[in-house]
Scaffold this active site. Structure first.
Site, PDB file in Angstrom:
ATOM      1  N   THR A  33       1.539  -4.234   4.422  1.00  0.00           N
ATOM      2  CA  THR A  33       1.372  -4.503   5.854  1.00  0.00           C
ATOM      3  C   THR A  33       0.819  -5.894   6.169  1.00  0.00           C
ATOM      4  OG1 THR A  33      -0.826  -3.458   5.838  1.00  0.00           O
ATOM      5  CG2 THR A  33       1.064  -2.069   6.407  1.00  0.00           C
ATOM      6  N   ASP A  34       0.151  -6.538   5.211  1.00  0.00           N
ATOM      7  CA  ASP A  34      -0.496  -7.818   5.526  1.00  0.00           C
ATOM      8  C   ASP A  34       0.493  -8.880   5.990  1.00  0.00           C
ATOM      9  OD1 ASP A  34      -2.938  -6.761   4.914  1.00  0.00           O
ATOM     10  OD2 ASP A  34      -3.200  -7.838   3.019  1.00  0.00           O
TER      11      ASP A  34
ATOM     12  N   THR B  68       0.817  -1.217   0.000  1.00  0.00           N
ATOM     13  CA  THR B  68       0.000   0.000   0.000  1.00  0.00           C
ATOM     14  C   THR B  68       0.845   1.259   0.000  1.00  0.00           C
ATOM     15  OG1 THR B  68      -1.791  -1.142   1.159  1.00  0.00           O
ATOM     16  CG2 THR B  68      -1.788   1.259   1.283  1.00  0.00           C
TER      17      THR B  68
ATOM     18  N   SER C  22       1.491  -7.354  -0.513  1.00  0.00           N
ATOM     19  CA  SER C  22       2.123  -8.236   0.463  1.00  0.00           C
ATOM     20  C   SER C  22       1.537  -9.646   0.527  1.00  0.00           C
ATOM     21  CB  SER C  22       2.127  -7.591   1.855  1.00  0.00           C
ATOM     22  OG  SER C  22       0.825  -7.350   2.315  1.00  0.00           O
TER      23      SER C  22
END
Length: 323
Positions: A86-87, A12, A54
């Protein structure tokens, strides 16, 4: 002059939103060249090693990233910043923590809002990550995660909210430092741990989550080439009795099984002595991993197996994540 290498991997932080609010990868990384706020004492070299959402990250890609960082350190770089979605950020950061023997700072950061959304946090996190990597106090700290002005260890940080910019937290222990206008400030230290400089990753290491009424079906469905299994168990480390036959069949096949708690605070331990309780599971040969969540325990098991560890050596390596 402090030389910082930035390795962009996607996520992101490098994406943009369209008119409908849908976020997608950008043709050009919006962070490229965004270092004017750092002053003249920091020299930044940026490289887009991947451009992946991610969920597309794999242990093989993580190893490629670790190998690039090793080469950069050998070339004399002063610090490294990795931008990441971030995942799976916590998994990549922990993989780097386990597979790098770095004295220079390695800092992973990301964003919860894309570059053109209202309240975008990407550029701010990016700049604070560079400031952290450029701080002498950040050396010999292992891999760090910097988000929202906080410095967390890769070992214990986790994503706790689907959209909130303050999503990254360290349950039980809290952050180890803060980022100020003058750089990184640390208030805690981690106990050292072993680094495994692996050059390949073992495949087919799986993660399952326990639930009320669980039986052996999922364990029996695992493929014949399973190399390892992590289970997020109930409470302090317990499983329903109906899972025991399937677990025993995996153990008889020589598959190492690691157990953590599905609770996000506390540690798993052999505490209850009943059918399916932690005491019985330990006697069966299941390895209890203390202090890690399921996804981190899987990364540690992958690294340990890829380093050739087995038996008692693997148990000692995986068992205590706190040291």
């Amino acid at each position: 002059m402090t030389d910082i290498l930035v390795l962009h991997t996607g996520g992101t932080i490098s994406m943009t939103a369209n008119a409908a609010g849908d976020v997608a990868p950008s043709a050009e990384n919006p962070l490229m060249g965004q270092t004017d706020q750092l002053g003249t004492d920091v020299n930044v070299t940026a490289e887009e090693i991947f451009n992946l959402p991610s969920p597309h990250m794999t242990p093989a890609r993580m190893l490629e990233l670790a190998q690039r960082i090793r080469r950069a350190e050998a070339d004399g770089i002063d610090g490294v910043v990795v931008t990441h979605g971030t995942d799976t950020l916590e998994e990549t950061a922990y993989f780097l923590d386990l597979t790098l023997d770095s004295t220079v700072p390695v800092v992973v950061t990301g964003a919860m809002r894309s570059s053109n959304e209202i309240g975008s946090d990407g550029l701010y996190n990016f700049i604070t990550a560079i400031r952290t990597a450029a701080s002498p106090e950040s050396r010999n700290k292992g891999c760090l995660v910097v988000m929202n002005d906080e410095i967390h260890t890769a070992r214990f940080v986790t994503k706790t909210h689907t959209t909130n910019v303050a999503t990254f937290r360290t349950p039980t222990f809290g952050p180890i430092g803060l980022v100020t206008k003058d750089g990184a400030r640390f208030f805690q230290e981690l106990i050292n741990q072993e680094s495994c400089l692996i050059d390949a990753v073992v495949p087919n290491v799986f993660l399952l989550k326990a639930y009320a009424g669980m039986d052996s079906d999922l364990f029996d469905a695992l493929p014949d080439n399973t190399n390892g299994l992590v289970i997020e168990a109930l409470g302090a480390g317990n499983l329903p009795p109906a899972t025991l036959p399937g677990l025993q069949r995996l153990i008889d096949r020589g598959v190492p099984i690691v157990l953590v708690s599905r609770c996000f605070n506390g540690v798993a331990e052999g505490f209850y002595d009943y059918e399916g309780g932690g005491v019985e599971l330990e006697k069966m040969g299941i390895i209890f991993c203390q202090g890690l969540n399921g996804q981190k325990a899987r990364i540690k098991l992958i690294v340990g197996l890829s380093d050739g560890k087995s038996g008692a050596e693997l148990k000692e390596y995986v068992n205590n994540a706190i040291s």
